[in-house]
Design a protein around this motif. Sequence first.
Motif, short mmCIF file in Angstrom:
data_model
loop_
_atom_site.label_atom_id
_atom_site.label_comp_id
_atom_site.label_asym_id
_atom_site.label_seq_id
_atom_site.Cartn_x
_atom_site.Cartn_y
_atom_site.Cartn_z
N UNK A 182 0.86 -1.19 0.00
CA UNK A 182 0.00 0.00 0.00
C UNK A 182 0.89 1.23 0.00
N UNK A 183 0.71 2.10 -0.98
CA UNK A 183 1.52 3.31 -1.10
C UNK A 183 0.88 4.43 -0.29
N UNK B 92 5.50 5.38 2.17
CA UNK B 92 5.42 6.47 1.20
C UNK B 92 6.55 6.31 0.20
N UNK B 93 6.19 6.09 -1.05
CA UNK B 93 7.15 5.92 -2.14
C UNK B 93 8.00 7.19 -2.26
N UNK B 94 9.29 7.06 -2.58
CA UNK B 94 10.12 8.27 -2.67
C UNK B 94 9.62 9.32 -3.65
N UNK B 95 8.97 8.90 -4.72
CA UNK B 95 8.43 9.89 -5.67
C UNK B 95 7.27 10.69 -5.08
N UNK B 96 6.72 10.21 -3.97
CA UNK B 96 5.63 10.90 -3.29
C UNK B 96 6.09 11.49 -1.96
N UNK B 97 7.39 11.79 -1.87
CA UNK B 97 7.96 12.24 -0.60
C UNK B 97 7.27 13.44 0.01
N UNK C 208 10.02 2.15 0.61
CA UNK C 208 10.56 3.45 0.93
C UNK C 208 12.00 3.52 0.43
N UNK C 209 12.50 4.73 0.22
CA UNK C 209 13.89 4.85 -0.22
C UNK C 209 14.11 6.11 -1.04
#
Length: 271
Positions: free
Chosen positions: A56-57, A81-86, A113-114
Amino acid sequence: MSKKKDTPRPLPDTLGLPPTGADSHAHLDSEGIIERLPEVMGRARSTGLASIGQVFLGPAAYHANKGTFAGYPGVFFLMGIHPCDGQECTGATLKAMREAFAEDPRLRAVGEIGLDFYWKDCPSFIQEEAFRVQLALAKETDRPVVIHSRDAAKDTLRILEAEGFSGRPVLWHCFSGDAVAFLDRFLANGWHISIPGPVTYPANHDLREAVKRIPPDRLMVETDCPYLAPVPNRGKRNSSLNLPYVAEKLAEIKKCTPEEIVRATEENARR
């Protein structure tokens, strides 16, 4: 002269794998998959799948879709939270994540994450801050972390080591690309490695060579569906049902049977 046709590959549920495998990373709530969830889960055991890690993002996706999986005990949850959605990693978001991890035992890991320096959706300094606070959340909730790193392996590794994750449970999701050069460091830190569908792509020699060096007790397998479909379905929407094709390739590389791969990687995922 007529063009030689490729020999059709058997469907994954005709390969006879034991229903003990684990797809460590999948996005079953994606459009085009969640509508077909009963079909996918109905065929899962016949393709050798016992469990699937549903990613789940963020908490909004988790709360919107967690109920969909109520009837599928073989599905375990990851959230991050995906890094592109930081930019979305706010105090309120972290509070919601903290509460969810405290209440739901199906949430097994913080991830993915990352850092992602391929896409330019989020400035690197925001990605790094979001990464660090979620690593702190993983420590606080005593959960493993699942890493997303694209064109950022050196910095991702730097942050993980600086935040004290050497020796802690870490899974490097979708291992490939620039991460291959750091495999020895990952293994020295005690981390696990998850191999996706691109290991089946003919040009991916470096990844296949790296797989030879991963000990069986550190190896996992994933589809990352709906992305990164393996051969023979490359370019199509991926599904957890394609996991046997990845397992077959890993068995070829490791010189063992696909059954040994699915059993070992499930044990690693469960542990």
